[in-house]
Design an enzyme around this catalytic site. Structure first.
Site, short mmCIF file in Angstrom:
data_model
loop_
_atom_site.label_atom_id
_atom_site.label_comp_id
_atom_site.label_asym_id
_atom_site.label_seq_id
_atom_site.Cartn_x
_atom_site.Cartn_y
_atom_site.Cartn_z
N HIS A 1 50.15 37.42 42.67
CA HIS A 1 49.64 38.80 42.53
C HIS A 1 50.00 39.65 43.74
O HIS A 1 50.19 39.14 44.84
CB HIS A 1 48.13 38.82 42.22
CG HIS A 1 47.22 38.50 43.35
ND1 HIS A 1 45.98 37.92 43.17
CD2 HIS A 1 47.31 38.69 44.70
CE1 HIS A 1 45.38 37.78 44.34
NE2 HIS A 1 46.17 38.24 45.28
N ASN B 1 48.99 33.04 43.17
CA ASN B 1 49.49 33.14 41.80
C ASN B 1 50.53 34.25 41.63
O ASN B 1 50.88 34.62 40.52
CB ASN B 1 48.32 33.36 40.82
CG ASN B 1 47.59 34.67 41.09
OD1 ASN B 1 47.93 35.41 42.01
ND2 ASN B 1 46.58 34.97 40.29
N ASP C 1 43.00 47.86 47.43
CA ASP C 1 41.98 47.38 46.51
C ASP C 1 40.61 47.24 47.17
O ASP C 1 40.49 47.28 48.40
CB ASP C 1 42.40 46.03 45.90
CG ASP C 1 43.13 45.12 46.89
OD1 ASP C 1 42.85 45.22 48.10
OD2 ASP C 1 43.96 44.32 46.46
N GLU D 1 47.09 41.02 38.59
CA GLU D 1 47.11 39.60 38.29
C GLU D 1 48.17 39.26 37.23
O GLU D 1 48.51 40.12 36.41
CB GLU D 1 45.73 39.17 37.78
CG GLU D 1 44.58 39.40 38.78
CD GLU D 1 44.54 38.38 39.91
OE1 GLU D 1 45.59 37.83 40.27
OE2 GLU D 1 43.44 38.15 40.45
C1 F6R Z 1 44.35 42.26 49.59
C2 F6R Z 1 45.27 42.06 48.47
C3 F6R Z 1 45.67 40.71 48.02
C4 F6R Z 1 46.02 39.77 49.17
C5 F6R Z 1 46.43 38.40 48.64
C6 F6R Z 1 46.75 37.43 49.77
O1 F6R Z 1 44.16 43.63 49.84
O2 F6R Z 1 45.66 43.02 47.87
O3 F6R Z 1 46.78 40.83 47.17
O4 F6R Z 1 47.08 40.33 49.91
O5 F6R Z 1 45.42 37.88 47.84
O6 F6R Z 1 45.59 37.20 50.50
P1 F6R Z 1 45.63 36.34 51.84
O7 F6R Z 1 46.41 37.14 52.82
O8 F6R Z 1 44.19 36.21 52.25
O9 F6R Z 1 46.27 35.05 51.50
#
Ligand code: F6R
Length: 246
Positions: A139, A137, A67, A144
């Protein structure tokens, strides 16, 4: 599913790096799906170390990031382009032409960018190993929670909890991006192998919901229960609400 609960973030990073390295040893042309965020930072540091010790070769490796935020140019220090350069690409012998990150410059047609991204993944033969972090959450990528999940790469409005969680990386709340382009759950689920990493107490509820046995679009990571070759690698804090661990 392979399931590992480790004692520390350090151990999680070591094990994740070993899993990626093993994939690269077996397949010099491996297609890796990459995640950003704080969880994989330690793993990237170990991969860079292995490269410096001549244990890894990125020359023919192809990468697709999950992403990228809308509204941040690749040079912006909070963009995922910048993150990937700083944490991995600037330090290893990867061929720049083999790096793929959704690009969301102003004025671009997001629909066309998304379709092109999916075409590129297919033309590369699909993803051999997809790395994933987990949102508070539930995701994965920026897919989401909601009534529906989208299979293909798409433009997404980030959930309130995601914007809040991401605000720790920005100076003011107004700077936190509200939209992103993300790979869809289809591309993620089509990956030959998936490694999901989670660390810390704040991920414990999402881990419990994701691996409860129920599959729901309200917890996108719960879909991973249907994948044939999933490695779940979490620390004991993230595992603390799982019945099988308590
Ligand atoms: C990032 C991504 C997100 C993160 C998730 C956890 O490329 O796709 O899904 O993996 O938000 O983020 P952290 O590791 O910062 O808790």
């Amino acid at each position: 599913m392979e399931f590992y609960v480790v004692d520390s973030y350090r151990e999680l990073s070591d094990k994740a790096a070993n899993i990626v390295a093993e994939e690269m040893f077996h397949n010099k042309n491996a297609v890796l799906g990459l995640a950003t965020g704080s969880t994989p930072e330690g793993m990237y540091a170990r991969l860079v170390k292995m490269y410096r010790e001549s244990k890894l070769d990125f020359a023919s490796i192809v990468t697709f990031n999950l992403d990228e935020y809308i509204g941040l140019c690749p040079e912006h220090p909070r963009s995922y382009h910048y993150y990937m350069n700083r944490n991995l690409f600037d330090h290893v012998n990867i061929n720049a032409e083999n790096i793929n990150i959704p690009c969301c410059s102003d004025g671009w047609n997001s629909g066309e960018i998304c379709r092109e991204y999916d075409r590129k993944i297919i033309n590369a033969g699909g993803i051999d190993l997809q790395l994933l972090g987990l949102g508070v959450n539930g995701h994965i990528g920026f897919n989401e929670p909601g009534q529906h999940l989208q299979a293909q790469t798409h433009l997404v409005n980030l959930a309130k909890e995601t914007i809040e969680a991401n605000s720790r990386f920005f100076d003011t709340p107004d700077e936190v991006p509200r939209q992103a382009i993300t790979m869809g759950v289809g591309s993620i689920m089509h990956s030959a192998k998936i490694l999901l990493m989670a660390s810390g107490q704040n991920k414990a509820p999402a881990i419990r919901e994701s691996f409860s046995g129920l599959v729901s679009t309200k917890t996108p990571a719960s879909l991973l229960q249907l994948h044939r070759d999933l490695i779940l690698l979490i620390d004991k804090e993230a595992a603390s609400l799982l019945d099988c661990v308590r």
